[in-house]
Design an enzyme around this catalytic site. Structure first.
Site, PDB file in Angstrom:
ATOM      1  N   GLU A 283      73.307 -58.669  41.195  1.00 42.95           N
ATOM      2  CA  GLU A 283      73.533 -57.229  41.274  1.00 42.95           C
ATOM      3  C   GLU A 283      72.966 -56.648  42.577  1.00 42.95           C
ATOM      4  OE1 GLU A 283      73.997 -54.880  37.223  1.00 42.95           O
ATOM      5  OE2 GLU A 283      72.026 -54.486  38.066  1.00 42.95           O
ATOM      6  N   HIS A 304      74.601 -83.616  32.082  1.00 41.07           N
ATOM      7  CA  HIS A 304      75.671 -84.271  31.327  1.00 41.07           C
ATOM      8  C   HIS A 304      76.910 -83.381  31.241  1.00 41.07           C
ATOM      9  CE1 HIS A 304      73.009 -87.566  29.955  1.00 41.07           C
ATOM     10  NE2 HIS A 304      72.114 -86.655  30.293  1.00 41.07           N
ATOM     11  N   LYS A 418      83.613 -49.609  33.599  1.00 41.00           N
ATOM     12  CA  LYS A 418      83.286 -48.492  32.691  1.00 41.00           C
ATOM     13  C   LYS A 418      84.366 -47.419  32.782  1.00 41.00           C
ATOM     14  CE  LYS A 418      78.257 -48.928  33.092  1.00 41.00           C
ATOM     15  NZ  LYS A 418      77.045 -48.314  33.610  1.00 41.00           N
TER      16      LYS A 418
HETATM   17  O1  PA5 Z   1      70.054 -53.024  36.771  1.00 44.52           O
HETATM   18  C1  PA5 Z   1      70.629 -52.058  36.310  1.00 44.52           C
HETATM   19  O2  PA5 Z   1      70.509 -50.919  36.788  1.00 44.52           O
HETATM   20  C2  PA5 Z   1      71.539 -52.190  35.099  1.00 44.52           C
HETATM   21  O3  PA5 Z   1      71.640 -53.506  34.670  1.00 44.52           O
HETATM   22  C3  PA5 Z   1      70.991 -51.338  33.948  1.00 44.52           C
HETATM   23  O4  PA5 Z   1      69.693 -51.750  33.658  1.00 44.52           O
HETATM   24  C4  PA5 Z   1      71.885 -51.451  32.720  1.00 44.52           C
HETATM   25  O5  PA5 Z   1      73.172 -51.044  33.009  1.00 44.52           O
HETATM   26  C5  PA5 Z   1      71.321 -50.591  31.585  1.00 44.52           C
HETATM   27  O6  PA5 Z   1      71.188 -49.279  31.984  1.00 44.52           O
HETATM   28  P1  PA5 Z   1      70.367 -48.230  31.140  1.00 44.52           P
HETATM   29  O7  PA5 Z   1      68.944 -48.659  31.113  1.00 44.52           O
HETATM   30  O8  PA5 Z   1      70.552 -46.926  31.853  1.00 44.52           O
HETATM   31  O9  PA5 Z   1      70.968 -48.220  29.754  1.00 44.52           O
END
Ligand code: PA5
Length: 431
Positions: A283, A304, A418
């Site tokens: 990310e 394996h 989303k």
């Molecule tokens: O790293 C990030 O920002 C995302 O993975 C969020 O943690 C994830 O989408 C969850 O978001 P939230 O804590 O607002 O529900």
């Protein structure tokens, strides 16, 4: 914790390493001076040292109180609000902890998928258990945890009544914004705050990770201490530090066509740690058509299966091995009078000696097959060394993203699915 890069030497140019170490050092300085990309999300850099005694005690007391009431804790969250806690709990837990519940509650997770069967089977299981919910969402509006929480909250209220249920729900969320914060205020849930300047994937050392880890029965002070010591060792003021070297080497490998990094472990307890690591790096770096693709394997299990590809497939892979020096327990192979399995040559040896031989044999084979190898060694799996690994990988990730030239602290690509999903579902405003 020790970093070794000698098995990358044949794949990278020495002069380039010198140049990239300079870049890494500048990137590290930028993180500390907060003058680089995404500098409003750098709260994690000094976080280990800034966690107050008051917060640690509050987390410990809350954990202690809830542990007395439950045999199952359901932690609701996704992405950065899920992976860190799950990774640390799996690393530190007995492999069969869900069958050994005398001392610690069973830690289950929800809100990290949209599987109807998962929610049905979970709520079905919870019917006969004493349970509670930790709900974690920074935004308070993420669909997966919001859906799961609505269902679980109603189950909990049906079982215990509204008043007792509200004492069995702990919310970890923004200090003022979002639907979860509003609900927590309204229902009087015990609440912990996720700092504004710490993004989800860098939040394991906030209550997001610390609270579930404490509820699971682990020592969060030792975890934080591991992170504090690594923060000091990886400060930009330290001459040559491992986080800078790791970031430099992986970027050179990437430039040289090694576009996939596989995090390798030889202990299944670390399998989920790799999931946390994959989010952290994937990310942070996978944007603007750039970035190393992070993958993971657990050896010898995956030797394996994925072993074939790693040995012989497309040569765009490098490995980063997390090697653990010491096991917790001692199991030796015994001698067998029939020796039908031909294992008597191993009689008297510890299982870990066989595991370590597999590790060395694999290292040699993969190197000969053209796979560069970075190795990170920790003495044993415990809170302190997991804390070290967490901060090490976070710091190296920030440095590495800056070397790559991206903002490691945003995630614009996550929104695309989303938008489409909301449109398909007919969410108001997305028509
Ligand atoms: O790293 C990030 O920002 C995302 O993975 C969020 O943690 C994830 O989408 C969850 O978001 P939230 O804590 O607002 O529900």
């Amino acid at each position: 914790m020790k970093l070794e890069i000698k098995n990358t030497e044949n794949f990278i140019d020495k002069a380039k390493l010198v140049e990239y170490k300079v870049n890494a050092s500048k990137a590290n300085k930028s993180l500390h001076q907060k003058n680089g990309l995404g500098n409003d999300f750098l709260g994690w850099v000094n976080l280990p040292n800034e966690i107050s005694e008051e917060l640690i005690s509050d987390i410990e007391k809350t954990a202690e109180t809830v542990r007395k009431k439950i045999d199952v804790m359901v932690t609701v969250g996704i992405g950065g609000s899920y992976l860190g806690a799950k990774a640390v709990i799996e690393a530190l837990s007995d492999n069969f902890s869900n069958f050994k519940t005398e001392t610690n509650p069973i830690m289950l997770f929800a809100g990290n998928n949209l599987s109807e069967d998962y929610l049905y089977e979970l709520t079905d299981l919870l019917k006969d258990r004493k349970w509670a919910i930790t709900v974690i969402s920074k935004s308070g509006t993420t669909t997966e945890p919001a859906v799961a929480f609505r269902i679980l909250k109603s189950e909990l209220e049906n079982k215990y009544g509204k008043e007792e249920a509200s004492k069995r729900i702990i919310a970890v969320t923004d200090k003022e914004k979002g639907a979860l914060k509003q609900l927590a205020n309204q229902e009087g849930y015990k609440t912990f705050v996720i700092p504004d300047d710490v993004g989800g994937r860098f939040s394991v050392l906030t209550p997001v990770g610390l609270l579930p880890i404490a509820i699971a029965g682990f020592n969060i002070r030792n975890l934080i201490q591991g992170a504090i010591d690594t923060a000091e060792n990886s400060s930009f003021e330290k001459n040559e530090n491992s986080a800078e070297v790791y970031a430099a080497v992986r970027n050179i490998l990437y430039d040289n066509g090694f576009t996939n990094e596989i995090l390798v472990n030889y202990n299944p307890k670390l399998s989920f740690f790799a999931e946390w690591w994959k989010q952290l790096y994937g990310e942070s770096e996978g944007k603007e058509s750039k970035g190393i693709f992070p993958a993971s394997v657990t050896f010898t299990t995956d030797l394996h299966s994925m072993g074939q590809y790693i040995q012989d497939g497309k040569r765009n892979l490098f490995e980063t091995v997390i090697s653990v020096e010491k096991t917790k327990y001692d199991v030796k192979l015994s001698k067998d009078s029939d020796n039908l399995d031909k294992l008597n040559y191993l009689a008297g040896k510890n299982i870990e000696e066989i595991n370590k031989s597999a590790e060395l044999g694999t290292l040699k084979a993969h190197l000969e097959g053209g796979v560069p190898n970075i190795r990170i060694t920790i003495p044993e799996i415990n809170e302190y060394h997991i804390g070290e690994l967490i901060y090490f990988f976070e710091k190296a990730c920030g440095i590495s993203g800056y070397i790559l030239g991206v903002n490691p602290f945003d995630q614009p690509g996550v929104e695309a699915y989303k938008r489409n999903m909301f449109q398909i579902l007919g969410k108001p405003g997305y028509e």
